[in-house]
Design a protein around this motif. Structure first.
Motif, mmCIF file in Angstrom:
data_model
loop_
_atom_site.group_PDB
_atom_site.id
_atom_site.type_symbol
_atom_site.label_atom_id
_atom_site.label_comp_id
_atom_site.label_asym_id
_atom_site.label_seq_id
_atom_site.Cartn_x
_atom_site.Cartn_y
_atom_site.Cartn_z
ATOM 1 N N PRO A 246 0.808 -1.227 0.000
ATOM 2 C CA PRO A 246 0.000 0.000 0.000
ATOM 3 C C PRO A 246 0.840 1.276 0.000
ATOM 4 O O PRO A 246 0.510 2.245 -0.682
ATOM 5 C CB PRO A 246 -0.822 -0.127 1.288
ATOM 6 C CG PRO A 246 -0.975 -1.603 1.481
ATOM 7 C CD PRO A 246 0.325 -2.203 1.023
ATOM 8 N N GLU A 247 1.959 1.259 0.733
ATOM 9 C CA GLU A 247 2.777 2.464 0.835
ATOM 10 C C GLU A 247 3.664 2.697 -0.393
ATOM 11 O O GLU A 247 4.184 3.801 -0.586
ATOM 12 C CB GLU A 247 3.645 2.423 2.089
ATOM 13 C CG GLU A 247 4.641 1.283 2.152
ATOM 14 C CD GLU A 247 4.079 0.011 2.775
ATOM 15 O OE1 GLU A 247 4.889 -0.834 3.206
ATOM 16 O OE2 GLU A 247 2.833 -0.125 2.832
ATOM 17 N N THR A 248 3.847 1.662 -1.240
ATOM 18 C CA THR A 248 4.677 1.850 -2.432
ATOM 19 C C THR A 248 3.862 2.001 -3.714
ATOM 20 O O THR A 248 4.411 2.346 -4.761
ATOM 21 C CB THR A 248 5.658 0.676 -2.616
ATOM 22 O OG1 THR A 248 4.914 -0.542 -2.814
ATOM 23 C CG2 THR A 248 6.581 0.540 -1.414
ATOM 24 N N ARG A 249 2.569 1.739 -3.661
ATOM 25 C CA ARG A 249 1.730 1.860 -4.863
ATOM 26 C C ARG A 249 1.775 3.298 -5.390
ATOM 27 O O ARG A 249 1.536 4.253 -4.659
ATOM 28 C CB ARG A 249 0.291 1.455 -4.549
ATOM 29 C CG ARG A 249 -0.617 1.406 -5.776
ATOM 30 C CD ARG A 249 -1.998 0.907 -5.411
ATOM 31 N NE ARG A 249 -1.991 -0.484 -4.984
ATOM 32 C CZ ARG A 249 -2.065 -1.516 -5.815
ATOM 33 N NH1 ARG A 249 -2.174 -1.312 -7.119
ATOM 34 N NH2 ARG A 249 -2.046 -2.759 -5.345
ATOM 35 N N LYS A 250 2.128 3.447 -6.656
ATOM 36 C CA LYS A 250 2.252 4.758 -7.326
ATOM 37 C C LYS A 250 3.194 5.709 -6.568
ATOM 38 O O LYS A 250 3.032 6.929 -6.604
ATOM 39 C CB LYS A 250 0.880 5.416 -7.506
ATOM 40 C CG LYS A 250 0.011 4.743 -8.557
ATOM 41 C CD LYS A 250 -1.200 5.597 -8.907
ATOM 42 C CE LYS A 250 -1.988 4.991 -10.061
ATOM 43 N NZ LYS A 250 -3.144 5.833 -10.457
ATOM 44 N N SER A 251 4.186 5.141 -5.895
ATOM 45 C CA SER A 251 5.111 5.973 -5.125
ATOM 46 C C SER A 251 6.153 6.650 -5.995
ATOM 47 O O SER A 251 6.880 7.536 -5.526
ATOM 48 C CB SER A 251 5.810 5.126 -4.050
ATOM 49 O OG SER A 251 6.551 4.062 -4.641
ATOM 50 N N ILE A 252 6.247 6.249 -7.267
ATOM 51 C CA ILE A 252 7.156 6.898 -8.216
ATOM 52 C C ILE A 252 6.294 7.605 -9.249
ATOM 53 O O ILE A 252 5.592 6.964 -10.037
ATOM 54 C CB ILE A 252 8.068 5.865 -8.895
ATOM 55 C CG1 ILE A 252 8.848 5.067 -7.853
ATOM 56 C CG2 ILE A 252 9.031 6.563 -9.859
ATOM 57 C CD1 ILE A 252 9.554 3.844 -8.421
ATOM 58 N N GLY A 253 6.334 8.918 -9.221
ATOM 59 C CA GLY A 253 5.448 9.690 -10.097
ATOM 60 C C GLY A 253 6.117 10.920 -10.679
ATOM 61 O O GLY A 253 7.344 10.983 -10.824
ATOM 62 N N ALA A 254 5.310 11.910 -11.003
ATOM 63 C CA ALA A 254 5.809 13.107 -11.688
ATOM 64 C C ALA A 254 6.907 13.807 -10.887
ATOM 65 O O ALA A 254 7.875 14.317 -11.472
ATOM 66 C CB ALA A 254 4.643 14.064 -11.939
ATOM 67 N N ARG A 255 6.765 13.848 -9.569
ATOM 68 C CA ARG A 255 7.801 14.499 -8.749
ATOM 69 C C ARG A 255 9.149 13.822 -8.938
ATOM 70 O O ARG A 255 10.173 14.487 -9.140
ATOM 71 C CB ARG A 255 7.397 14.451 -7.276
ATOM 72 C CG ARG A 255 8.454 15.029 -6.335
ATOM 73 C CD ARG A 255 8.022 14.931 -4.878
ATOM 74 N NE ARG A 255 9.062 15.428 -3.996
ATOM 75 C CZ ARG A 255 10.086 14.692 -3.562
ATOM 76 N NH1 ARG A 255 10.185 13.418 -3.929
ATOM 77 N NH2 ARG A 255 11.002 15.224 -2.763
ATOM 78 N N GLU A 256 9.146 12.483 -8.878
ATOM 79 C CA GLU A 256 10.397 11.733 -8.996
ATOM 80 C C GLU A 256 10.993 11.865 -10.400
ATOM 81 O O GLU A 256 12.204 12.081 -10.548
ATOM 82 C CB GLU A 256 10.160 10.261 -8.657
ATOM 83 C CG GLU A 256 9.954 9.978 -7.173
ATOM 84 C CD GLU A 256 8.610 10.431 -6.640
ATOM 85 O OE1 GLU A 256 8.472 10.580 -5.410
ATOM 86 O OE2 GLU A 256 7.674 10.638 -7.457
ATOM 87 N N PHE A 257 10.150 11.738 -11.437
ATOM 88 C CA PHE A 257 10.667 11.865 -12.797
ATOM 89 C C PHE A 257 11.203 13.275 -13.040
ATOM 90 O O PHE A 257 12.190 13.457 -13.754
ATOM 91 C CB PHE A 257 9.589 11.502 -13.815
ATOM 92 C CG PHE A 257 9.175 10.056 -13.758
ATOM 93 C CD1 PHE A 257 10.118 9.047 -13.867
ATOM 94 C CD2 PHE A 257 7.849 9.699 -13.569
ATOM 95 C CE1 PHE A 257 9.753 7.708 -13.793
ATOM 96 C CE2 PHE A 257 7.468 8.366 -13.496
ATOM 97 C CZ PHE A 257 8.423 7.367 -13.610
ATOM 98 N N GLY A 258 10.580 14.268 -12.426
ATOM 99 C CA GLY A 258 11.036 15.641 -12.572
ATOM 100 C C GLY A 258 12.401 15.889 -11.962
ATOM 101 O O GLY A 258 13.111 16.829 -12.360
ATOM 102 N N MET A 259 12.794 15.081 -10.995
ATOM 103 C CA MET A 259 14.113 15.221 -10.366
ATOM 104 C C MET A 259 15.211 14.554 -11.184
ATOM 105 O O MET A 259 16.391 14.818 -10.971
ATOM 106 C CB MET A 259 14.093 14.617 -8.960
ATOM 107 C CG MET A 259 13.314 15.422 -7.940
ATOM 108 S SD MET A 259 13.550 14.782 -6.263
ATOM 109 C CE MET A 259 12.579 13.285 -6.334
#
Length: 332
Positions: free
Chosen positions: A212-225
């Motif tokens: 539950p805590e990792t679902r969709k945990s990599i998103g626009a914020r991470e790709f932007g970095m």
């Protein structure tokens, strides 16, 4: 006479291992991916003591409540996101999996995806086959030697990837819930914060479980970095990534490319935007799909179940605290 436990077989068990199961258990076959509640008559539900299954079988509270005698679920996989672990723990159901035996195969595929994306190998093959080579040279690609590989997750598979990447003279960094001092002492990787991992990596590879805590945990914020020249790899679980954000990042040049063995929806529909992107290499969730590895996996899954059903401690337990009660619950 001791009553044999009754088990569900919902996995590709070869003949010699089926003989092992049948020597100590009564077996009931359920097609892979089908719910036992849909296949078995209701009067049989209460007779099931154990099950060997793939991740396509959903083991949730409804199934566990319908099968009150079920005390052992042996997954033919290292992942166990098909199992509601809260429900299993509440009912003291032991869950087993197959860690260790697939580490090398998944790590090999990770390295393969990295090479395919960086060197544009899939497009290069099509270039030769189409006859385009006769008209000019193939575009230049990118080196991986000397670059920084970032590992999100540093479990068994992550460590094998790290060791392999060192052979390519890569600088390996990682982020994990717990710092891996053993890996650091071995000199195969160094710890950085999560944000530093995304910002510094030339290649970022995902090796975290789906929870539950990792679902969709990599998103626009991470790709932007990430660097615009960076490559993103995922051989873990598709749902840990916000797939729409990944597609946007790939379309808009936020990152350079991606190599994916897992997606949010599997099998991936042919009309998925991912299939239309030239900077993506796709595989059909084949991380463990070698003859040798799949044999080792089913061998461990079957032995986990047989051991549990005969009162012997299984080798690989997800929730080991359930083992004493699962052992006591076996048929007399």
């Amino acid at each position: 006479m001791t009553k044999k436990p009754c088990i569900i077989v919902s996995a590709p068990v070869p003949a010699d291992l089926r003989q092992l199961l049948e020597a100590s258990c009564d077996t009931v076959d359920v097609p892979m991916g089908k719910s036992p509640l849909e296949v078995l008559p209701q009067e049989q539900w209460s007779q099931i003591d154990g099950m060997v299954c793939t991740v396509k079988t959903r083991v949730d509270a409804a199934l566990l409540d319908a099968m009150p005698a079920l005390k052992v679920v042996s997954n033919f996989a290292v992942g166990f996101d098909n199992v509601d672990m809260n429900a299993a723990n509440e009912r003291k159901v032991l869950v087993c999996n197959t860690p260790g035996v697939l580490d090398g195969a998944v790590a090999d595929l990770t390295i393969g995806l990295m090479l395919c994306v960086a060197r544009n190998l899939v497009a290069g093959d099509a270039f030769v086959r189409s006859g385009a080579w006769t008209k000019g040279a193939f575009p230049l690609a990118t080196d991986i030697r000397g670059k920084t590989l970032g590992l999100l997750g540093m479990g068994r598979i992550g460590r094998v990837v790290a060791r392999t990447a060192r052979a390519f003279d890569m600088d390996v960094i990682y982020h994990n819930r717990r710092q891996d001092t053993e890996a650091e002492a071995e000199g195969i990787a160094r710890y950085v914060s999560r944000d530093e991992l995304f910002a510094q990596s030339d290649v970022l590879s995902v090796h975290i479980p789906l929870a539950p805590e990792t679902r969709k945990s990599i998103g626009a914020r991470e790709f932007g970095m990430m660097k615009k020249t960076a490559i993103f790899l995922n051989t873990a679980r598709g749902a840990v990534v916000d797939e729409d954000a990944l597609i946007d990042a790939l379309k808009n040049g936020v990152i350079a490319g991606a190599g994916l063995d897992v997606m949010t929806t599997e099998p991936l529909p042919a009309d998925s935007p991912l299939t239309q992107l030239p900077n993506v290499v796709l595989q059909a969730h084949i991380g463990s799909a070698t003859v040798e590895t799949r044999r080792a996996m089913i061998d461990l899954a079957v032995h986990n179940l047989v051991n549990a059903m005969t009162g012997n401690q299984p080798k690989a337990m997800v929730n080991a605290e359930a083992w004493p009660l699962a052992r006591e619950a076996q048929p007399a």
